[in-house]
Enzyme design. Structure first.
Site, PDB file in Angstrom:
ATOM      1  N   LYS A 142       0.831  -1.218   0.000  1.00 23.40           N
ATOM      2  CA  LYS A 142       0.000   0.000   0.000  1.00 23.40           C
ATOM      3  C   LYS A 142       0.855   1.253   0.000  1.00 23.40           C
ATOM      4  O   LYS A 142       0.452   2.289  -0.523  1.00 23.40           O
ATOM      5  CB  LYS A 142      -0.978  -0.003   1.169  1.00 23.40           C
ATOM      6  N   GLY A 144      -3.222 -10.056   7.810  1.00 21.88           N
ATOM      7  CA  GLY A 144      -2.701 -11.323   8.305  1.00 21.88           C
ATOM      8  C   GLY A 144      -2.428 -12.276   7.152  1.00 21.88           C
ATOM      9  O   GLY A 144      -2.769 -12.001   6.004  1.00 21.88           O
ATOM     10  N   ASP A 198      -1.299   3.826   8.166  1.00 21.79           N
ATOM     11  CA  ASP A 198      -1.628   2.675   7.319  1.00 21.79           C
ATOM     12  C   ASP A 198      -3.028   2.866   6.708  1.00 21.79           C
ATOM     13  O   ASP A 198      -3.224   2.684   5.501  1.00 21.79           O
ATOM     14  CB  ASP A 198      -1.573   1.399   8.197  1.00 21.79           C
ATOM     15  N   VAL A 200      -5.291  -3.322   0.012  1.00 22.35           N
ATOM     16  CA  VAL A 200      -6.349  -2.741   0.847  1.00 22.35           C
ATOM     17  C   VAL A 200      -7.278  -3.838   1.361  1.00 22.35           C
ATOM     18  O   VAL A 200      -7.798  -4.634   0.564  1.00 22.35           O
ATOM     19  CB  VAL A 200      -7.221  -1.718   0.055  1.00 22.35           C
ATOM     20  N   GLY A 208      -7.183  -6.711   2.912  1.00 25.66           N
ATOM     21  CA  GLY A 208      -6.931  -8.155   2.865  1.00 25.66           C
ATOM     22  C   GLY A 208      -7.863  -8.926   1.952  1.00 25.66           C
ATOM     23  O   GLY A 208      -7.903  -8.703   0.737  1.00 25.66           O
ATOM     24  N   LYS A 246      -4.365   3.393   2.649  1.00 25.04           N
ATOM     25  CA  LYS A 246      -5.459   2.620   2.039  1.00 25.04           C
ATOM     26  C   LYS A 246      -6.585   3.547   1.575  1.00 25.04           C
ATOM     27  O   LYS A 246      -7.165   3.344   0.500  1.00 25.04           O
ATOM     28  CB  LYS A 246      -5.996   1.598   3.046  1.00 25.04           C
TER      29      LYS A 246
HETATM   30  N1  LIG Z   1       1.264  -9.106   6.898  1.00 27.87           N
HETATM   31  C1  LIG Z   1       0.042  -8.652   6.618  1.00 27.87           C
HETATM   32  O1  LIG Z   1      -0.930  -8.893   7.327  1.00 27.87           O
HETATM   33  C2  LIG Z   1      -0.173  -7.810   5.376  1.00 27.87           C
HETATM   34  C3  LIG Z   1      -1.474  -7.433   5.007  1.00 27.87           C
HETATM   35  C4  LIG Z   1      -1.672  -6.675   3.855  1.00 27.87           C
HETATM   36  C5  LIG Z   1      -0.590  -6.277   3.109  1.00 27.87           C
HETATM   37  N2  LIG Z   1       0.661  -6.642   3.520  1.00 27.87           N
HETATM   38  C6  LIG Z   1       1.769  -6.196   2.713  1.00 27.87           C
HETATM   39  O2  LIG Z   1       2.505  -7.327   2.254  1.00 27.87           O
HETATM   40  C7  LIG Z   1       3.857  -6.986   2.103  1.00 27.87           C
HETATM   41  C8  LIG Z   1       4.705  -7.989   2.873  1.00 27.87           C
HETATM   42  O3  LIG Z   1       4.339  -7.979   4.237  1.00 27.87           O
HETATM   43  P1  LIG Z   1       4.829  -9.135   5.230  1.00 27.87           P
HETATM   44  O4  LIG Z   1       4.108  -8.903   6.497  1.00 27.87           O
HETATM   45  O5  LIG Z   1       4.751 -10.465   4.581  1.00 27.87           O
HETATM   46  O6  LIG Z   1       6.361  -8.700   5.394  1.00 27.87           O
HETATM   47  P2  LIG Z   1       7.596  -9.544   5.970  1.00 27.87           P
HETATM   48  O7  LIG Z   1       7.113 -10.661   6.799  1.00 27.87           O
HETATM   49  O8  LIG Z   1       8.555  -8.552   6.517  1.00 27.87           O
HETATM   50  O9  LIG Z   1       8.249 -10.197   4.654  1.00 27.87           O
HETATM   51  C9  LIG Z   1       9.004  -9.426   3.764  1.00 27.87           C
HETATM   52  C10 LIG Z   1       9.757 -10.368   2.841  1.00 27.87           C
HETATM   53  O10 LIG Z   1      10.481  -9.590   1.901  1.00 27.87           O
HETATM   54  C11 LIG Z   1      11.836 -10.017   1.859  1.00 27.87           C
HETATM   55  N3  LIG Z   1      12.688  -8.866   1.539  1.00 27.87           N
HETATM   56  C12 LIG Z   1      12.890  -7.736   2.262  1.00 27.87           C
HETATM   57  N4  LIG Z   1      13.734  -6.897   1.618  1.00 27.87           N
HETATM   58  C13 LIG Z   1      14.059  -7.518   0.469  1.00 27.87           C
HETATM   59  C14 LIG Z   1      14.899  -7.164  -0.638  1.00 27.87           C
HETATM   60  N5  LIG Z   1      15.556  -6.001  -0.686  1.00 27.87           N
HETATM   61  N6  LIG Z   1      15.018  -8.042  -1.657  1.00 27.87           N
HETATM   62  C15 LIG Z   1      14.365  -9.231  -1.624  1.00 27.87           C
HETATM   63  N7  LIG Z   1      13.557  -9.612  -0.625  1.00 27.87           N
HETATM   64  C16 LIG Z   1      13.408  -8.766   0.404  1.00 27.87           C
HETATM   65  C17 LIG Z   1      12.118 -10.568   3.244  1.00 27.87           C
HETATM   66  O11 LIG Z   1      13.216 -11.495   3.140  1.00 27.87           O
HETATM   67  P3  LIG Z   1      13.763 -12.331   4.418  1.00 27.87           P
HETATM   68  O12 LIG Z   1      12.701 -13.380   4.658  1.00 27.87           O
HETATM   69  O13 LIG Z   1      15.031 -12.907   3.945  1.00 27.87           O
HETATM   70  O14 LIG Z   1      13.902 -11.347   5.536  1.00 27.87           O
HETATM   71  C18 LIG Z   1      10.774 -11.246   3.569  1.00 27.87           C
HETATM   72  O15 LIG Z   1      10.716 -12.549   3.027  1.00 27.87           O
HETATM   73  C19 LIG Z   1       3.971  -5.525   2.583  1.00 27.87           C
HETATM   74  O16 LIG Z   1       3.830  -4.656   1.472  1.00 27.87           O
HETATM   75  C20 LIG Z   1       2.769  -5.367   3.482  1.00 27.87           C
HETATM   76  O17 LIG Z   1       2.349  -4.012   3.594  1.00 27.87           O
HETATM   77  C21 LIG Z   1       0.897  -7.414   4.608  1.00 27.87           C
END
Ligand SMILES: NC(=O)c1ccc[n+]([C@@H]2O[C@H](COP(=O)([O-])OP(=O)(O)OC[C@H]3O[C@@H](n4cnc5c(N)ncnc54)[C@H](OP(=O)(O)O)[C@@H]3O)[C@@H](O)[C@H]2O)c1
Length: 413
Positions: free
Chosen positions: A81, A283, A175, A108, A110, A179
């Site tokens: 986002k 999530g 956040d 936005v 989920g 959105k």
């Molecule tokens: N979690 C949620 O509930 C949720 C909901 C809606 C949207 N989102 C969106 O989804 C996205 C990911 O969220 P997440 O919670 O899954 O994040 P996360 O757990 O921090 O995962 C990020 C991933 O990206 C990798 N990464 C970071 N920097 C990198 C780089 N420079 N090159 C290659 N890989 C890289 C990390 O590698 P490593 O594993 O090696 O550290 C990790 O695997 C974000 O945009 C977030 O806003 C998340």
């Protein structure tokens, strides 16, 4: 997402995982992948790759990688986002130029297919959108409604994995602001930047507010109010009004029943009337659901040789000056417990044009600030422009009868 990509369902759709780029190559992983690299550009440049899924988060390097992928003629799916809200117009133009797809459903709310639903309202004039777009805030406010203070509710949200240790992006409203920028851009086909949107978080709310909300209006036969962090877009002849703020909503409003980490989006259109979208907003599961649905759609597009139509976001819109927005609400202030304090507060409010509807001293929440006994006073006021309200609050703050910052909470119509 990787589990889906390596499942028989993906295989039947002709989808094959070619590789995964991460940041830390030696980190233990729950799943094994065919090709693990820490060089995302390797995958982007691979001629066998048609689709890039960006799930890094943050603006950098995610934005550059998305741009690089689109410019290489690869379709992109993202849950980001921060990037989409700030750069959607330019990224949509780039996708159009290279005739590729850009899917961002997961950015936005989920699992709620809000992007697809909003694009379905093309012939509609949406006059209002009110959303509960941040599950962490809603979870915290649900616990506070049960009597917890902000800090304990936040700790519980962190224990359950809803809130990050750096929670300010959620609790500060930022956040939800990203959105709201995406949603309102789609509603009005104009790129709304997050920085255009006034934003107030929930960190200043305390049990006095939740207690007041539960009891407000009962004597008038209403069912009390809930406190919610709302992201709102309202379009009128005067322009587009946007805001993220905590507000009291009547318990019989459809959004009052949106509890815990659930998200809800309430829309009113001239032809379609009121609509409510409800579901799990963040999530692992809900986000994966949205990403996978984009992957399946875009894979089908690739097989058919078609692409989705992305909005041009070229419409010019006038924004309403936030300070001219009129709203009713209440002022909560800590009055020094000495004779004359109430009269002094009323005098200041009267001088600034506040028309007081009700005033109630919450003796149960008596406390000591800077060595002085204070009692929170809650003053309900009729609608005033936010600019006037803010000048009134400033004057209250300058009075030595009031300790700490006076706080204003809106009533959502
Ligand atoms: N979690 C949620 O509930 C949720 C909901 C809606 C949207 N989102 C969106 O989804 C996205 C990911 O969220 P997440 O919670 O899954 O994040 P996360 O757990 O921090 O995962 C990020 C991933 O990206 C990798 N990464 C970071 N920097 C990198 C780089 N420079 N090159 C290659 N890989 C890289 C990390 O590698 P490593 O594993 O090696 O550290 C990790 O695997 C974000 O945009 C977030 O806003 C998340």
């Amino acid at each position: 997402v990787i589990r889906f990509l390596t499942s028989p369902l993906a295989d039947r759709q002709g989808i094959q995982l070619k590789g995964v780029a991460v940041s830390h190559l030696d980190k233990p992983r729950e799943v094994s992948v065919p090709r693990l690299t820490d060089e995302p550009l390797e995958l982007i440049g691979d001629p066998d790759v048609d689709l890039i899924v960006e799930l890094i988060g943050g603006e950098s390097p995610a934005r550059d990688l998305i741009q690089a992928a689109l410019s290489c003629g690869k379709s992109v799916i993202t849950a980001n986002k921060a990037v989409i809200s700030r750069h959607m117009r330019q990224l949509f133009d780039l996708a159009r130029e290279y005739r590729v797809d850009l899917g961002y459903e997961a950015s936005v709310a989920g699992a709620i297919p809000v992007i697809r639903v909003l694009q379905g309202f093309q012939g509609e004039h949406i006059t209002r959108m009110t959303g509960i777009l941040n599950g962490t805030c809603n979870y915290i406010l649900s616990r506070m409604e049960e009597g917890m203070d902000f800090q304990s509710a936040l700790s519980l949200a962190q224990e359950k994995g809803f809130a990050e240790s750096e929670h300010e992006l959620d609790t500060g409203g930022f956040d939800a602001r990203d959105k709201l920028a995406i949603v309102s851009s789609l509603l009005y086909n104009s790129h709304v930047q997050p920085s255009e949107i006034p934003c107030q978080g929930i960190t200043e709310l305390n049990p006095v507010d939740l207690d007041f909300a539960a009891k407000h209006g009962l004597e008038e036969g209403e069912r009390g109010y809930s406190v919610k962090s709302l992201a709102t877009a309202k379009m009128s002849d005067r322009g587009l009004e946007l805001s993220v703020h905590p507000a009291l909503i009547r318990r019989d409003h459809p959004l009052a029943s949106v509890r815990d980490e659930t998200n809800g989006i309430y829309i009113e259109g001239e032809l379609c009337g009121p609509q409510l979208l409800l579901g799990r907003g963040a999530g692992r599961g809900p986000t994966t659901s949205a990403v996978v649905s984009d992957i399946l759609r875009l894979a089908k597009n690739t097989r058919r040789g078609v692409i989705d139509e992305l909005p041009t976001l070229g419409q010019r819109i006038d924004y309403l000056d936030p300070m001219s927005v009129k709203t009713a609400g209440y002022v909560r202030m800590n009055l020094r417990h000495t004779p004359g304090s109430i009269a002094e507060a009323s005098r200041i409010l009267g001088n600034h044009g506040f028309n007081i509807e009700d005033s109630i001293q919450r003796r149960r929440f008596k406390t000591v600030i800077e060595g002085c006994t204070v009692i929170p006073d809650i003053v309900t006021v009729e609608a005033l422009p936010l600019g006037t309200l803010s000048r009134g609050l400033q004057a209250l703050q300058e009075s030595d009868r009031i300790l700490g910052d006076p706080f204003f909470v809106r009533f959502e119509e």
